[in-house]
Design a protein around this motif. Sequence first.
Motif, PDB file in Angstrom:
ATOM      1  N   ASP A  65       0.815  -1.211   0.000  1.00 48.68           N
ATOM      2  CA  ASP A  65       0.000   0.000   0.000  1.00 48.68           C
ATOM      3  C   ASP A  65       0.856   1.272   0.000  1.00 48.68           C
ATOM      4  N   GLY A  66       2.163   1.094  -0.258  1.00 46.35           N
ATOM      5  CA  GLY A  66       3.035   2.251  -0.419  1.00 46.35           C
ATOM      6  C   GLY A  66       3.597   2.804   0.866  1.00 46.35           C
ATOM      7  N   ARG A  67       3.400   2.112   1.989  1.00 48.18           N
ATOM      8  CA  ARG A  67       3.943   2.594   3.262  1.00 48.18           C
ATOM      9  C   ARG A  67       5.398   2.173   3.403  1.00 48.18           C
ATOM     10  N   ILE A  68       6.196   3.076   3.995  1.00 46.51           N
ATOM     11  CA  ILE A  68       7.616   2.796   4.203  1.00 46.51           C
ATOM     12  C   ILE A  68       7.768   1.872   5.401  1.00 46.51           C
ATOM     13  N   VAL A  69       8.323   0.677   5.183  1.00 50.04           N
ATOM     14  CA  VAL A  69       8.484  -0.291   6.270  1.00 50.04           C
ATOM     15  C   VAL A  69       9.935  -0.373   6.729  1.00 50.04           C
ATOM     16  N   LYS A  70      10.851   0.094   5.925  1.00 53.88           N
ATOM     17  CA  LYS A  70      12.259   0.061   6.310  1.00 53.88           C
ATOM     18  C   LYS A  70      12.961   1.213   5.604  1.00 53.88           C
ATOM     19  N   ALA A  71      13.900   1.851   6.281  1.00 57.44           N
ATOM     20  CA  ALA A  71      14.650   2.973   5.700  1.00 57.44           C
ATOM     21  C   ALA A  71      16.002   3.080   6.379  1.00 57.44           C
ATOM     22  N   ASN A  72      16.961   3.628   5.706  1.00 51.89           N
ATOM     23  CA  ASN A  72      18.279   3.830   6.323  1.00 51.89           C
ATOM     24  C   ASN A  72      18.410   5.281   6.796  1.00 51.89           C
ATOM     25  N   GLN A  73      19.538   5.579   7.431  1.00 52.74           N
ATOM     26  CA  GLN A  73      19.726   6.909   8.004  1.00 52.74           C
ATOM     27  C   GLN A  73      19.816   7.997   6.922  1.00 52.74           C
ATOM     28  N   SER A  74      20.340   7.634   5.746  1.00 53.81           N
ATOM     29  CA  SER A  74      20.410   8.622   4.660  1.00 53.81           C
ATOM     30  C   SER A  74      19.018   9.036   4.217  1.00 53.81           C
ATOM     31  N   ALA A  75      18.035   8.093   4.316  1.00 51.69           N
ATOM     32  CA  ALA A  75      16.656   8.424   3.971  1.00 51.69           C
ATOM     33  C   ALA A  75      16.085   9.416   4.981  1.00 51.69           C
ATOM     34  N   CYS A  76      16.394   9.220   6.279  1.00 47.67           N
ATOM     35  CA  CYS A  76      15.946  10.172   7.308  1.00 47.67           C
ATOM     36  C   CYS A  76      16.516  11.561   7.042  1.00 47.67           C
ATOM     37  N   LYS A  77      17.773  11.583   6.646  1.00 48.39           N
ATOM     38  CA  LYS A  77      18.434  12.855   6.397  1.00 48.39           C
ATOM     39  C   LYS A  77      17.817  13.559   5.187  1.00 48.39           C
ATOM     40  N   ILE A  78      17.545  12.800   4.137  1.00 51.82           N
ATOM     41  CA  ILE A  78      17.053  13.420   2.907  1.00 51.82           C
ATOM     42  C   ILE A  78      15.614  13.920   3.077  1.00 51.82           C
ATOM     43  N   PHE A  79      14.793  13.166   3.877  1.00 47.24           N
ATOM     44  CA  PHE A  79      13.403  13.567   4.076  1.00 47.24           C
ATOM     45  C   PHE A  79      13.225  14.469   5.290  1.00 47.24           C
ATOM     46  N   GLU A  80      14.319  14.766   6.000  1.00 44.99           N
ATOM     47  CA  GLU A  80      14.297  15.678   7.150  1.00 44.99           C
ATOM     48  C   GLU A  80      13.361  15.177   8.255  1.00 44.99           C
ATOM     49  N   LEU A  81      13.393  13.837   8.513  1.00 45.76           N
ATOM     50  CA  LEU A  81      12.524  13.236   9.542  1.00 45.76           C
ATOM     51  C   LEU A  81      13.310  12.206  10.327  1.00 45.76           C
ATOM     52  N   PRO A  82      12.994  12.048  11.640  1.00 41.81           N
ATOM     53  CA  PRO A  82      13.604  10.951  12.403  1.00 41.81           C
ATOM     54  C   PRO A  82      13.009   9.625  11.937  1.00 41.81           C
ATOM     55  N   MET A  83      13.693   8.530  12.261  1.00 45.36           N
ATOM     56  CA  MET A  83      13.285   7.217  11.766  1.00 45.36           C
ATOM     57  C   MET A  83      11.866   6.859  12.183  1.00 45.36           C
ATOM     58  N   ASP A  84      11.491   7.109  13.457  1.00 49.65           N
ATOM     59  CA  ASP A  84      10.168   6.696  13.931  1.00 49.65           C
ATOM     60  C   ASP A  84       9.045   7.436  13.212  1.00 49.65           C
ATOM     61  N   GLN A  85       9.325   8.649  12.686  1.00 51.65           N
ATOM     62  CA  GLN A  85       8.280   9.382  11.962  1.00 51.65           C
ATOM     63  C   GLN A  85       8.266   9.037  10.473  1.00 51.65           C
ATOM     64  N   LEU A  86       9.459   8.652   9.971  1.00 53.13           N
ATOM     65  CA  LEU A  86       9.524   8.312   8.541  1.00 53.13           C
ATOM     66  C   LEU A  86       8.825   6.983   8.254  1.00 53.13           C
ATOM     67  N   LEU A  87       9.014   5.996   9.161  1.00 56.66           N
ATOM     68  CA  LEU A  87       8.373   4.700   8.953  1.00 56.66           C
ATOM     69  C   LEU A  87       6.851   4.853   9.009  1.00 56.66           C
ATOM     70  N   ASN A  88       6.183   4.104   8.172  1.00 55.64           N
ATOM     71  CA  ASN A  88       4.726   4.115   8.018  1.00 55.64           C
ATOM     72  C   ASN A  88       4.193   5.327   7.248  1.00 55.64           C
ATOM     73  N   LYS A  89       5.121   6.248   6.856  1.00 57.64           N
ATOM     74  CA  LYS A  89       4.710   7.298   5.935  1.00 57.64           C
ATOM     75  C   LYS A  89       4.559   6.690   4.550  1.00 57.64           C
ATOM     76  N   LYS A  90       3.771   7.324   3.727  1.00 55.45           N
ATOM     77  CA  LYS A  90       3.647   6.895   2.345  1.00 55.45           C
ATOM     78  C   LYS A  90       4.483   7.829   1.455  1.00 55.45           C
ATOM     79  N   MET A  91       5.004   7.272   0.348  1.00 52.99           N
ATOM     80  CA  MET A  91       5.779   8.104  -0.569  1.00 52.99           C
ATOM     81  C   MET A  91       4.926   9.230  -1.143  1.00 52.99           C
ATOM     82  N   THR A  92       3.643   8.929  -1.322  1.00 51.65           N
ATOM     83  CA  THR A  92       2.751   9.948  -1.886  1.00 51.65           C
ATOM     84  C   THR A  92       2.561  11.133  -0.941  1.00 51.65           C
TER      85      THR A  92
END
Length: 509
Positions: A65-92
């Motif tokens: 369903d497009g939800r982020i289930v796993k991400a690395n630290q570079s993804a947190c940096k690029i999206f300007e979010l901590p890991m716990d907030q980035l997970l379960n976000k949708k790319m859309t």
Amino acid sequence: VRLRSGEDRLFELTITSNILNGFYMSIMRDITEKRSMEKQLFKSEERFREVFENAMDAIILMNNDGRIVKANQSACKIFELPMDQLLNKKMTDFIDQTNQRYHAIQKQYDQKGEIRAELLFRMANGQYKELEFTSKRIMFDSQDLTILRNVSDRKRMEKELRESELKFRKVFNGSMDGIVLFNNQYDIIDANPLAGKILSTPLEQLKTSNLLDVISGYHIENAASPAKTISFEEMDNDIPFLLSDQKRILEFSFKRNIIQNMNLAMLRDVTERKELEERLRKSDTLHVVGELAAGIAHEIRNPMTALKGFIQLLKGSIQNEDHALYFNVITSELKRIESIITEFLILAKPQAIMYEEKNIVKIMQDTMDLLHAQANLDNVQMHLKCEGGIPLIYCEPNQLKQVFINILKNAIEVMPDGGNVYVSIKPKGDDHIIISLADEGIGMTEDKLKRLGEPFYTTKERGTGLGLMVSYKIIEEHNGKIEVESEEGRGTTFHLTLPIRQHHEEEEA
């Protein structure tokens, strides 16, 4: 277990007791390959985890369903979010879904299961970033793997580079000097349009040429060797030098190693400037000579008149032949001094010129008839040729006759062993005529040619150099010009260009 062959193998053993009358059953399974694969898989997972966590690019895994289930630290940096907030976000959540480009990319991804593209993403802090991403559907895991890279800085730098290149190209092409870029082997790398115009070479041809070949037809001023034989390494690149051919003078300067293996040359056509400087120099000299002439006219003419008068009174009383010879020499030299003073006076003050419509061919013919006797004595033949219909021109005939006398007498005197003088008169366009006077004398070097018309400069033993200077002045007052061609050992040709009508005559008409 170590087999008899010496090979070690790993077995899984299962033992069952009292299955039948006190018998035991054991089942053995060779799991050597399985354990090896498990170790390799573990190592592979470790390596993937290492790469995943430490990758410079952002890596995210999404479920169906497009939800982020796993991400690395570079993804947190690029999206300007901590890991716990980035997970379960949708790319859309980060994409403007009204963007038509997004829908085209999504459609292509649905069809092929993979995509490589660039989109504008809106970060959680409101900042927009252009991200380059690669997405691929992992079939066995029903997940989507996406790797993202921030290309905003690269795009900005590319834009700045394009703008810088555009500014450079505008300056380069719009420069008022010719610019040539060349390497250490003198191969031309680039050149602006003006350089092609100055060097009389098509721009595309110039860009594939060698600089030394291009300027090989020019000579360095005050140097005996052509430019091709002179090494730039021996020259000071902070001091411009002049290149010249028969028609033009170029100012040439260069800078070595503006960047690695890149040199810059600048060219400027200074022909008109040099001609103007030469005219100004001659004008200043003429002014000085004029002032000098005015003083000479007043200081010498009165004593000269008295001397001539007394010489004439003595003429009747001279009977001795030796004294008569002295008398003739004195009279001849006095006439010579008087002619020099007359030439000075022409330079000293403006002449009252009354232009008349006259036949230039007749003026030339009368002048040649006047000098016919002198030419015969020196075994010189004079030839007159007229081409086309020669119109009447507005001029001061006596002054033009003086110019013709000066040039023709010089031509006769430079051929002591005899020869020919060829005079031609022909129209030049609708508004001018050109008169050419060529001799078969000894000719002149280029240095001597440049000094013609200067006061007191002469190649003759008894000359003053004023005759040609007066001739230049008369032709200039007629709004004409004198051009001279000469070659050592092959003679000299004077080309006189005169307008058919004078400006003030046109206004009166």
